[in-house]
Scaffold this active site. Sequence first.
Site, PDB file in Angstrom:
ATOM      1  N   HIS A  61       0.803  -1.227   0.000  1.00  0.00           N
ATOM      2  CA  HIS A  61       0.000   0.000   0.000  1.00  0.00           C
ATOM      3  C   HIS A  61       0.835   1.275   0.000  1.00  0.00           C
ATOM      4  CE1 HIS A  61      -3.782  -2.159   0.752  1.00  0.00           C
ATOM      5  NE2 HIS A  61      -3.066  -2.941   1.538  1.00  0.00           N
ATOM      6  N   ALA A 136      -8.111  -2.701   8.825  1.00  0.00           N
ATOM      7  CA  ALA A 136      -7.822  -1.273   8.681  1.00  0.00           C
ATOM      8  C   ALA A 136      -8.572  -0.665   7.500  1.00  0.00           C
ATOM      9  CB  ALA A 136      -6.326  -1.062   8.534  1.00  0.00           C
ATOM     10  N   HIS A 191     -10.253 -10.762   3.794  1.00  0.00           N
ATOM     11  CA  HIS A 191     -11.117  -9.964   4.668  1.00  0.00           C
ATOM     12  C   HIS A 191     -12.529 -10.555   4.629  1.00  0.00           C
ATOM     13  CE1 HIS A 191      -8.416  -6.669   5.804  1.00  0.00           C
ATOM     14  NE2 HIS A 191      -7.856  -6.859   4.617  1.00  0.00           N
ATOM     15  N   HIS A 247       2.426 -10.474  11.964  1.00  0.00           N
ATOM     16  CA  HIS A 247       1.201 -11.020  11.388  1.00  0.00           C
ATOM     17  C   HIS A 247       1.088 -12.528  11.569  1.00  0.00           C
ATOM     18  CE1 HIS A 247       0.892  -7.113   9.399  1.00  0.00           C
ATOM     19  NE2 HIS A 247      -0.347  -7.417   9.097  1.00  0.00           N
ATOM     20  N   ASP A 270       2.349  -6.245   2.367  1.00  0.00           N
ATOM     21  CA  ASP A 270       1.152  -5.537   2.846  1.00  0.00           C
ATOM     22  C   ASP A 270       1.581  -4.241   3.536  1.00  0.00           C
ATOM     23  OD1 ASP A 270      -1.557  -5.023   3.273  1.00  0.00           O
ATOM     24  OD2 ASP A 270      -1.656  -6.194   5.111  1.00  0.00           O
ATOM     25  N   GLY A 306      -1.841  -3.135   8.196  1.00  0.00           N
ATOM     26  CA  GLY A 306      -0.752  -3.403   7.269  1.00  0.00           C
ATOM     27  C   GLY A 306       0.539  -3.636   8.038  1.00  0.00           C
TER      28      GLY A 306
END
EC number: 3.5.1.25
Length: 388
Positions: A61, A136, A191, A247, A270, A306
């Site tokens: 991102h 998020a 997600h 993560h 990510d 992220g």
Amino acid sequence: MTALAATLAGARLVLPTGVVEDGRLAFSGSTITAIGGPAVPGELDLTGCTVVPGFVDLHVHGGGGASYASGVAEEALTAARTHLEHGTTTTMASTVTAEIDEVCRQAAVLSELVEDGVLAGVHFEGPFISPGRCGAHRPDLLRDPDPALVRKLVDAARGTAKMVTLAPELPGGLESVRLLADLGVVAAVGHTDSDYAKTLEAIEAGATVATHLFNAMPGIQHRAPGPIIALLEDERVTVELINDGTHLHPSVLDLAYGTAGADRVALITDAMGAAGMGDGLYPLGPLQVRVENGVARLVEGGSIAGSTLTLDVAFQRSVLINGLTLEQTVRSISGRPAELLGLADTVGSLEVGKNADLVVLDSDTFELVAVVRRGEWIKGAERFTRAG
């Protein structure tokens, strides 16, 4: 800096056929021209180094304090450059949930950078995701994956859309997966609150990627295996893994490799704008993120937002902590992602005729030493001496 001719000698090379010690690789312009062969005058001495193909990040991102979701070309260039300096020579631009028209505007800006060769494509993460697993992403901006809206986003990217993450259990989910498959865009399950059966339906409809497997989806239960088992067990699915130590526990990453194998794993970052930066406050789309000790969390609610990971760190962790072989790591960080994006003819492995996209690592610590993209030295050229 323009691309130049060079021959690298004395390095360990990680090739599709295996690891070669004391190897030799030559490139001219933007292309690898030879692997092996006799010594030549003026070659660069890379003794003590390991050369691997440039990294390919499917899901990122931002970085360097900049975000792809800003819809500002200068920020996108900063983000791409930040990850390039950490070895990512081929990068996607991932968006985050916003109003549909705003995401379309962002896609139009990003598509120009794809056309210019800076980015490899656009990945839409949101707004077609589960409110219960939004992480998020702003819950009030989420939308069901109506195929017409999915098509609107893809069209806004003007042929540069490569992947869309969605929750297949939502109304329109399976129809949108089929649409994406027909359009040649990767449909990714993520997600999501999908169960095992619905996830299998999504795979049959054409879904081929698991967005950051384990994160933002139900966990494994012995009577309700959920999406994780369905995505791991199907050979048509590539699973994204974030190897940042936050993560995923190392043992969970080991489990995924033991089930799917390196051929079906794509190591991703990510990363958000804090990648390559220090602790502090950063935007992620319309949300604020606080980074403390390198871990990014939403200011409101505290969800993981992220990562601050770069792929050179993911490579190092995979080898030194998880004990993956160099071939396995290269396959997951370069080869498989390149195939998924349809770019394997030019990137993803060290082969004659492919782009001279190279990452040079220290052979003992696996810390990054140098980066070459399309024959251009991005960093580290001054580290090496020339043979007479």
